[in-house]
Design a protein around this motif. Structure first.
Motif, PDB file in Angstrom:
ATOM      1  N   ASP A  73       0.816  -1.217   0.000  1.00 24.11           N
ATOM      2  CA  ASP A  73       0.000   0.000   0.000  1.00 24.11           C
ATOM      3  C   ASP A  73       0.846   1.261   0.000  1.00 24.11           C
ATOM      4  O   ASP A  73       0.350   2.364  -0.134  1.00 24.11           O
ATOM      5  CB  ASP A  73      -0.931   0.020   1.213  1.00 24.11           C
ATOM      6  N   GLU A  74       2.168   1.075   0.124  1.00 26.11           N
ATOM      7  CA  GLU A  74       3.128   2.172   0.097  1.00 26.11           C
ATOM      8  C   GLU A  74       2.821   3.241   1.149  1.00 26.11           C
ATOM      9  O   GLU A  74       3.242   4.369   1.050  1.00 26.11           O
ATOM     10  CB  GLU A  74       3.212   2.821  -1.302  1.00 26.11           C
ATOM     11  N   ARG A  75       2.103   2.876   2.165  1.00 23.74           N
ATOM     12  CA  ARG A  75       1.837   3.822   3.248  1.00 23.74           C
ATOM     13  C   ARG A  75       2.251   3.164   4.562  1.00 23.74           C
ATOM     14  O   ARG A  75       1.652   2.196   4.999  1.00 23.74           O
ATOM     15  CB  ARG A  75       0.342   4.183   3.300  1.00 23.74           C
ATOM     16  N   ILE A  76       3.313   3.711   5.151  1.00 20.01           N
ATOM     17  CA  ILE A  76       3.802   3.133   6.402  1.00 20.01           C
ATOM     18  C   ILE A  76       3.552   4.137   7.510  1.00 20.01           C
ATOM     19  O   ILE A  76       3.989   5.289   7.404  1.00 20.01           O
ATOM     20  CB  ILE A  76       5.308   2.814   6.294  1.00 20.01           C
ATOM     21  N   PRO A  77       2.903   3.742   8.542  1.00 18.38           N
ATOM     22  CA  PRO A  77       2.652   4.677   9.645  1.00 18.38           C
ATOM     23  C   PRO A  77       3.951   5.121  10.307  1.00 18.38           C
ATOM     24  O   PRO A  77       4.905   4.331  10.399  1.00 18.38           O
ATOM     25  CB  PRO A  77       1.805   3.855  10.627  1.00 18.38           C
ATOM     26  N   LEU A  78       3.983   6.376  10.751  1.00 18.23           N
ATOM     27  CA  LEU A  78       5.164   6.968  11.375  1.00 18.23           C
ATOM     28  C   LEU A  78       5.616   6.166  12.590  1.00 18.23           C
ATOM     29  O   LEU A  78       6.804   5.952  12.823  1.00 18.23           O
ATOM     30  CB  LEU A  78       4.864   8.423  11.777  1.00 18.23           C
ATOM     31  N   LYS A  79       4.630   5.699  13.364  1.00 22.13           N
ATOM     32  CA  LYS A  79       4.977   4.948  14.579  1.00 22.13           C
ATOM     33  C   LYS A  79       5.730   3.663  14.225  1.00 22.13           C
ATOM     34  O   LYS A  79       6.611   3.219  14.957  1.00 22.13           O
ATOM     35  CB  LYS A  79       3.732   4.651  15.426  1.00 22.13           C
ATOM     36  N   ASP A  80       5.403   3.079  13.053  1.00 22.31           N
ATOM     37  CA  ASP A  80       6.122   1.860  12.629  1.00 22.31           C
ATOM     38  C   ASP A  80       7.563   2.197  12.242  1.00 22.31           C
ATOM     39  O   ASP A  80       8.503   1.435  12.524  1.00 22.31           O
ATOM     40  CB  ASP A  80       5.417   1.216  11.435  1.00 22.31           C
ATOM     41  N   VAL A  81       7.723   3.343  11.572  1.00 22.41           N
ATOM     42  CA  VAL A  81       9.079   3.768  11.161  1.00 22.41           C
ATOM     43  C   VAL A  81       9.929   4.015  12.408  1.00 22.41           C
ATOM     44  O   VAL A  81      11.075   3.568  12.501  1.00 22.41           O
ATOM     45  CB  VAL A  81       9.012   5.044  10.288  1.00 22.41           C
ATOM     46  N   ILE A  82       9.329   4.727  13.381  1.00 25.74           N
ATOM     47  CA  ILE A  82      10.082   5.019  14.616  1.00 25.74           C
ATOM     48  C   ILE A  82      10.430   3.719  15.340  1.00 25.74           C
ATOM     49  O   ILE A  82      11.562   3.534  15.808  1.00 25.74           O
ATOM     50  CB  ILE A  82       9.253   5.964  15.527  1.00 25.74           C
ATOM     51  N   ALA A  83       9.470   2.832  15.398  1.00 25.03           N
ATOM     52  CA  ALA A  83       9.706   1.559  16.084  1.00 25.03           C
ATOM     53  C   ALA A  83      10.834   0.786  15.408  1.00 25.03           C
ATOM     54  O   ALA A  83      11.701   0.203  16.070  1.00 25.03           O
ATOM     55  CB  ALA A  83       8.424   0.728  16.079  1.00 25.03           C
ATOM     56  N   LEU A  84      10.831   0.829  14.092  1.00 27.68           N
ATOM     57  CA  LEU A  84      11.871   0.109  13.343  1.00 27.68           C
ATOM     58  C   LEU A  84      13.243   0.757  13.547  1.00 27.68           C
ATOM     59  O   LEU A  84      14.273   0.067  13.725  1.00 27.68           O
ATOM     60  CB  LEU A  84      11.501   0.108  11.852  1.00 27.68           C
TER      61      LEU A  84
END
Lengths: 131, 212
Positions: free
Chosen positions: B22-33
């Motif tokens: 979906d090419e949409r990654i939530p910000l919280k997932d990016v931070i978590a990663l």
């Protein structure tokens, strides 16, 4: 003993040219009974085999220096009183004092003249006669 | 795809993100990663830091060792003492040979100019002049001693240059100790041998005569 032209003299120097010069100067002064040695060790061997009336030695020689030869000669009762003249380029006060304490009879600084050599030889024997 | 969507936060990994379409990654997932990656890299960064510190420490030790060995070469001793002394010895040699040559030539000229009409007087005069030549020839002894001193100084300098060259090639070579006397210097010191003095140095013949 007075300065006698027939006296047996041992000259010691590691420079053959210097021995030649000394021999010629002594010859001109009338002393022809001259032996030579190339260092203190050779001179000590000659002194042990032959009685000399005068030793004229350089200081800076290897393996045995003229100073060591002087002390060696003075330690030998048979030669303790043989007149010993040092002719050397070593002109530090400590050298002259050390040689005098070891019993050298006179000390000549190189280069020297025939007159100086003869004057010192005369002085040594005159002092011996007076003493 | 559904698999990735089901995960979030600390459960998320790179594979999950790659599988998303979906090419949409939530910000919280990016931070978590990002936090996950940082945590994972911490031991590596620490070990890199330790190894870099060790490397720098070794470089510093090598520089200090080199500096210590360089000081043992004692350039100051060579340039302030030994080379100027060689210059003085060479000047004295030039002077001695000049004086001797001058004396011998003067004598030769006097012999050539002497009156030969009286053979006896002439012979006596020539003999006297020959004595002066013998005396002048004694310069060879003194210059020989000065040359020996120069050769010895050159040997000392040669040794130190060799030390320097070996240090450049291999820092493990032990250099000559600074300020230490060579065997010959020790021998000369013990035997009161310093060679001919320069003009104005040492005691004069008249001083010696006074002592005797």
């Amino acid at each position: 003993m007075a300065l006698d032209r027939s006296m047996r003299i041992l000259i010691v120097d590691d420079y053959a040219t210097m021995l030649r010069i000394l021999r010629n100067l002594l010859k001109q002064l009338g002393f022809e009974n001259v032996d030579d040695a190339a260092d203190g060790h050779e001179a000590a061997q000659k002194v042990a085999q032959q009685k000399y009336d005068l030793i004229i030695s350089d200081w800076n020689m290897e393996p045995m220096t003229g100073y060591e030869l002087l002390r060696h000669v003075r330690a030998d009762p048979a030669n303790a009183h043989v007149p010993f003249i040092m002719i050397t380029a070593e002109s530090a006060t400590e050298n002259v004092i050390a040689a005098k304490r070891a019993g050298v009879n006179n000390y000549i600084i190189k280069p020297f003249t025939t007159e100086v050599l003869f004057a010192k030889m005369q002085a040594v024997f005159e002092k011996q006669m007076a003493g | 795809m559904g698999h990735a969507a089901e995960k979030s936060g600390s459960d998320l990994d790179l594979t999950d993100l790659a599988e998303r379409d979906d090419e949409r990654i939530p910000l919280k997932d990016v931070i978590a990663l990002a936090e996950k990656v940082t945590t994972a890299l911490k031991p590596l960064v620490r070990s890199l830091d330790r190894s870099m510190h060790q490397e720098l420490k070794e470089i510093l030790q090598a520089i200090e060792g080199l500096r210590s060995e360089l000081s043992r070469v004692d350039a100051n001793d060579i340039f302030a003492k030994r080379i100027p002394e060689m210059g003085r010895e060479l000047s004295a040699i030039v002077k001695a040979t000049e004086v001797a040559t001058d004396t011998i030539m003067n004598v030769a000229e006097q012999v050539l100019a002497a009156d030969k009409s009286d053979p006896q007087k002439y012979a006596a005069e020539v003999e006297q002049h020959m004595m002066a030549i013998f005396e002048a020839c004694s310069f060879q002894d003194l210059t020989g001693q000065r040359v020996t001193k120069i050769i010895h100084t050159m040997e000392v300098i040669e040794d130190r240059i060799e030390v320097l060259c070996k240090m450049i090639e291999n820092n493990n070579i032990a250099p000559l100790s600074s300020g230490e006397l060579t065997d010959r210097e020790k021998r000369n010191r013990d035997k009161l041998v310093s060679g001919p003095a320069h003009d104005g140095e040492g005691v004069s013949q008249s001083d010696i005569d006074a002592m005797f």
